[in-house]
Design a protein around this motif. Structure first.
Motif, short mmCIF file in Angstrom:
data_model
loop_
_atom_site.label_atom_id
_atom_site.label_comp_id
_atom_site.label_asym_id
_atom_site.label_seq_id
_atom_site.Cartn_x
_atom_site.Cartn_y
_atom_site.Cartn_z
N GLN A 1 0.86 -1.19 0.00
CA GLN A 1 0.00 0.00 0.00
C GLN A 1 0.89 1.23 0.00
OE1 GLN A 1 -3.53 0.27 2.60
NE2 GLN A 1 -2.81 2.29 3.23
N ALA A 2 0.65 2.14 -0.95
CA ALA A 2 1.49 3.31 -1.07
C ALA A 2 0.73 4.47 -1.68
CB ALA A 2 2.73 3.00 -1.92
N ILE A 3 1.07 5.67 -1.23
CA ILE A 3 0.54 6.90 -1.83
C ILE A 3 1.21 7.13 -3.17
CG2 ILE A 3 0.32 9.41 -1.53
CD1 ILE A 3 0.41 8.90 1.50
N SER A 4 0.46 7.68 -4.09
CA SER A 4 0.99 7.91 -5.43
C SER A 4 0.41 9.19 -6.00
CB SER A 4 0.62 6.72 -6.35
OG SER A 4 1.01 6.97 -7.67
N GLU A 5 1.08 9.72 -7.00
CA GLU A 5 0.48 10.80 -7.77
C GLU A 5 -0.78 10.28 -8.46
OE1 GLU A 5 3.32 12.16 -10.57
OE2 GLU A 5 4.66 13.03 -9.08
N SER A 6 -1.78 11.14 -8.56
CA SER A 6 -3.00 10.77 -9.26
C SER A 6 -3.07 11.50 -10.60
CB SER A 6 -4.22 11.08 -8.39
OG SER A 6 -5.38 10.50 -8.94
N ILE A 7 -4.20 11.40 -11.26
CA ILE A 7 -4.29 11.91 -12.63
C ILE A 7 -4.51 13.41 -12.69
CG2 ILE A 7 -5.11 9.71 -13.54
CD1 ILE A 7 -7.93 10.90 -13.57
#
Length: 445
Positions: free
Chosen positions: A308-314
């Protein structure tokens, strides 16, 4: 030549500068109050108020031309955010999108430079110093990662206790309803992780970046596994060991202090399942292939890894080439690459991608809970941290809730399988077993 200013001229210049700064920006939820009580743009009540503390406040906020500079003006109490800080972030995207352009607008630059500082002199000298911010490089050596983790997590266990749930789960909760209390949503999140891993009695589980040990305890107590957690924070490990003993699972669960890169060098047996929640953000995108390769190496064939990791979104965020507030004050060297980079790194390590779920709405709700709890316990927080640290965390939680709510950020649970020698993963055909029972229906301590 020293320039002096009257309070009246300072007030007029500040209102003029505000008109330029917020031109074309709707101010339905946010107003400004000057140091002398003047309301701008009008006296109508709004959800949030930016309270300027002195005539120099706008210059300190906007002359640096960076997100960090704007945040530091808040941290140093050049301005305060009264009322609903999340509403104040309704204008944050507008402000950050225009920071880089304002340096090129001579009219506004002239207005800011003309504003007086606290002792009545011009801000020209500071303006010249701040218009050229520094760009910093990042590295991910074990020692630097250790220092970064310590910077974030070793503030004080007592500080985190004020606004986390009683299990000290410092990651996205899982809500059945937006009205769920935080405690219930965090319990269900622990349950959901264990079900996605399909843990069974007798299995061995490794939790990379285990925090205060809540998942290790839950998995050992309710799923009968032998659970091991690793963290780089000694205060986290000490807390986790105490909780493990109190939960009566000392024979089934343990937490160690160590780097994830050490897990293959100490003769560990292979694990049936691996989980990592909120750890990959500290790895660095160039090191992700090694991160997944190490996990693959210590996982049994047919086993699964839930990352589980935070990521850039669109939805693109404003450009932070000159550094970000979170990178400077909250997560040094943190990196949240887009999902395709993470998935490609996992496949490079020979993991098969079996499921990807975005929990962005859940994280927005979680952060809103944390923010309200922190604000409620402000006095208690100031007994264990200073005012600036409190402001850092208030700003961080509010800004992150805004980011997840507006699509700038995502948080992905990615289920990866290590295929057996026949190219198979020992997984059911459906996800039905993930949802069949509500953990609230059974007693838990």
């Amino acid at each position: 030549m020293r320039a002096t200013f009257s309070q009246e001229s300072a007030q007029q210049q500040t209102c003029h500068a505000l008109s330029e700064i917020f031109a074309d920006c709707p101010l339905d939820k946010v107003a400004v109050r000057l140091w002398d009580g003047t309301a701008w743009p009008d006296a109508r009540a709004r959800a949030a108020v930016l309270a300027l503390k002195h005539p120099d406040a706008l210059a300190r906020m906007f002359l640096p031309g960076t997100e960090v500079g704007l945040a530091e003006a808040y941290l140093h109490n050049d301005f305060d955010i009264e009322g609903d800080i999340q509403s104040a972030f309704e204008i944050a995207d507008f402000l950050l999108a225009h920071l880089g352009d304002w340096k090129k607008k001579l009219k506004l630059a002239g207005l800011l430079v003309a504003l007086p500082d606290r002792n009545g002199s011009s801000t020209m000298r500071r303006a010249a110093r701040q218009l050229f911010p520094q760009i910093r490089n990042r590295r991910y050596s074990p020692e630097r990662v250790r220092r970064a983790i310590t910077f974030h997590y070793d503030i004080s266990n007592d500080f985190y206790r004020l606004w986390l749930d009683r299990r000290m789960v410092y990651s996205c909760a899982y809500f059945q309803s937006p009205d769920d209390p935080l405690e219930a949503a965090q319990e269900y999140k622990l349950e959901y992780l264990c079900r996605k891993l399909r843990l069974r009695p007798g299995q061995r589980l490794l939790d990379i970046g285990c925090g205060w040990g809540a998942l290790v305890i839950h998995a050992a107590k309710h799923f009968g596994v032998s659970a091991e957690g690793i963290t780089l924070s000694e205060p986290q490990a000490e807390w986790a060991r105490t909780q493990i003993a109190q939960a009566g699972v000392a024979a089934e669960a343990k937490v160690e202090v160590g780097d994830y890169r050490e897990i293959c060098a100490n003769g560990r047996e292979l694990y049936d399942a691996i989980v990592s929640v909120g750890m990959a953000e500290h790895v660095g995108r160039e090191w992700l292939p090694d991160y997944f390769r190490l996990a693959h190496q210590v996982l049994k064939p047919g086993g699964v890894f839930l990352n589980q990791a935070i990521s850039e979104s669109i939805v693109a965020r404003p450009d932070n080439r000159n550094g970000s507030f979170i990178g400077r004050y909250v997560f040094p060297d943190g990196d949240i690459p887009p999902l395709p980079i993470l998935l490609q790194a996992a496949e490079t390590a020979r993991f098969e991608i079996r499921d990807v779920e975005n929990l962005c709405e859940h994280y927005a709700l979680t952060l809103s809970h944390w923010l309200r709890r922190l604000e409620t316990h402000r006095i208690d927080a100031l007994s264990v941290v200073d005012e600036m640290t409190y402001r850092v965390w208030r700003l961080y939680l509010a800004g992150s809730a805004h980011g997840f709510g507006r699509g700038h950020l995502a948080v992905y649970q990615t289920l990866l399988a290590k295929l057996d020698p026949f190219g198979r993963a020992a997984l059911p055909l459906t996800r039905h077993d993930w949802y069949i029972e509500n953990p609230a229906d059974r007693s838990s301590a």
